[in-house]
Design a protein around this motif. Structure first.
Motif, mmCIF file in Angstrom:
data_model
loop_
_atom_site.group_PDB
_atom_site.id
_atom_site.type_symbol
_atom_site.label_atom_id
_atom_site.label_comp_id
_atom_site.label_asym_id
_atom_site.label_seq_id
_atom_site.Cartn_x
_atom_site.Cartn_y
_atom_site.Cartn_z
ATOM 1 N N SER A 39 0.885 -1.161 0.000
ATOM 2 C CA SER A 39 0.000 0.000 0.000
ATOM 3 C C SER A 39 0.921 1.208 0.000
ATOM 4 N N LYS A 41 1.152 5.323 1.013
ATOM 5 C CA LYS A 41 0.556 6.455 1.714
ATOM 6 C C LYS A 41 1.249 7.731 1.242
ATOM 7 N N TYR A 47 -4.160 6.996 1.700
ATOM 8 C CA TYR A 47 -3.648 5.914 0.865
ATOM 9 C C TYR A 47 -3.945 6.184 -0.603
ATOM 10 N N CYS A 49 -5.004 5.219 -4.252
ATOM 11 C CA CYS A 49 -6.029 4.326 -4.780
ATOM 12 C C CYS A 49 -6.002 4.366 -6.303
ATOM 13 N N ALA A 60 -4.862 9.969 -4.003
ATOM 14 C CA ALA A 60 -4.506 9.682 -2.606
ATOM 15 C C ALA A 60 -5.648 10.238 -1.767
ATOM 16 N N ARG A 62 -7.874 7.842 0.338
ATOM 17 C CA ARG A 62 -8.488 6.787 1.143
ATOM 18 C C ARG A 62 -7.880 6.739 2.545
ATOM 19 N N PRO A 65 -6.320 1.073 3.824
ATOM 20 C CA PRO A 65 -5.911 0.311 2.629
ATOM 21 C C PRO A 65 -6.690 -0.982 2.453
ATOM 22 N N GLU A 69 -6.605 -0.111 -2.817
ATOM 23 C CA GLU A 69 -5.396 0.585 -2.366
ATOM 24 C C GLU A 69 -4.198 -0.364 -2.262
ATOM 25 N N SER A 85 -1.893 -2.479 -10.324
ATOM 26 C CA SER A 85 -3.027 -2.193 -9.445
ATOM 27 C C SER A 85 -3.850 -3.452 -9.195
#
Length: 163
Positions: A39, A41, A47, A49, A60, A62, A65, A69, A85
């Motif tokens: 994940s 950050k 997080y 996404c 970013a 979220r 995670p 994410e 992804s």
């Protein structure tokens, strides 16, 4: 060993800001040095996404995670990586579209390959094919490849997932 499909480089005529677009078609048996589920950050403490369903933008935005994410970090070379992804699309620096980072590609090419720079305290920076660092636009929460240097918005915390 971890294997991904054989990679065949196909050059196109497209050139943007001095960067020639290379498309890589996947075939069979190309050795990947390492593969990790992660994940990411961003500087806004959110997080990253890869979007859902038809959404191509990478944001970013979220708080926790979950699947959207989660990325697979593919180590291609000593400091070259690709990010896959959850929806099985590679992150790409769209150099002909404001250098925004999207999650739309099914092949690894120059635009889908990033140089990873390890920083202090589990932070990293990513450099795209245009020589610019990935950067968080705090207003839109979107990720772009537009920065000339590493500052607060270009630092990302990589969290390795164990499950």
């Amino acid at each position: 060993n971890i294997f991904i499909r054989k990679i065949e480089l196909v050059y196109t005529d497209y050139d943007h800001n001095g960067v020639t677009k290379h498309e890589i078609k996947q075939g069979i048996e190309e050795n990947i040095r390492d593969k990790k589920r992660i994940s990411i950050k961003a500087a806004n403490d959110k997080y990253v996404c890869a979007g859902g369903l038809g959404d191509k933008m990478v944001l970013a935005n979220r708080d926790k995670p979950f699947d959207w994410e989660t990325f697979t970090l593919l180590q291609l070379d000593k400091n070259k990586v690709a990010l896959l992804s959850y929806k099985n699309k590679f992150l790409s620096a769209e150099l002909n579209s404001k250098a925004e980072i999207t999650s739309t590609r099914i092949n690894i090419g120059a635009w889908e390959t990033f140089t990873i720079i390890k920083l202090d305290n589990d932070f990293v920076a990513f450099k795209a094919a245009n020589g610019k660092y990935l950067s968080l636009d705090k207003k839109s929460q979107q990720i772009f490849a537009k920065s000339d240097s590493i500052g607060e918005n270009e630092k990302f915390n990589l969290i390795i997932k164990t499950k």
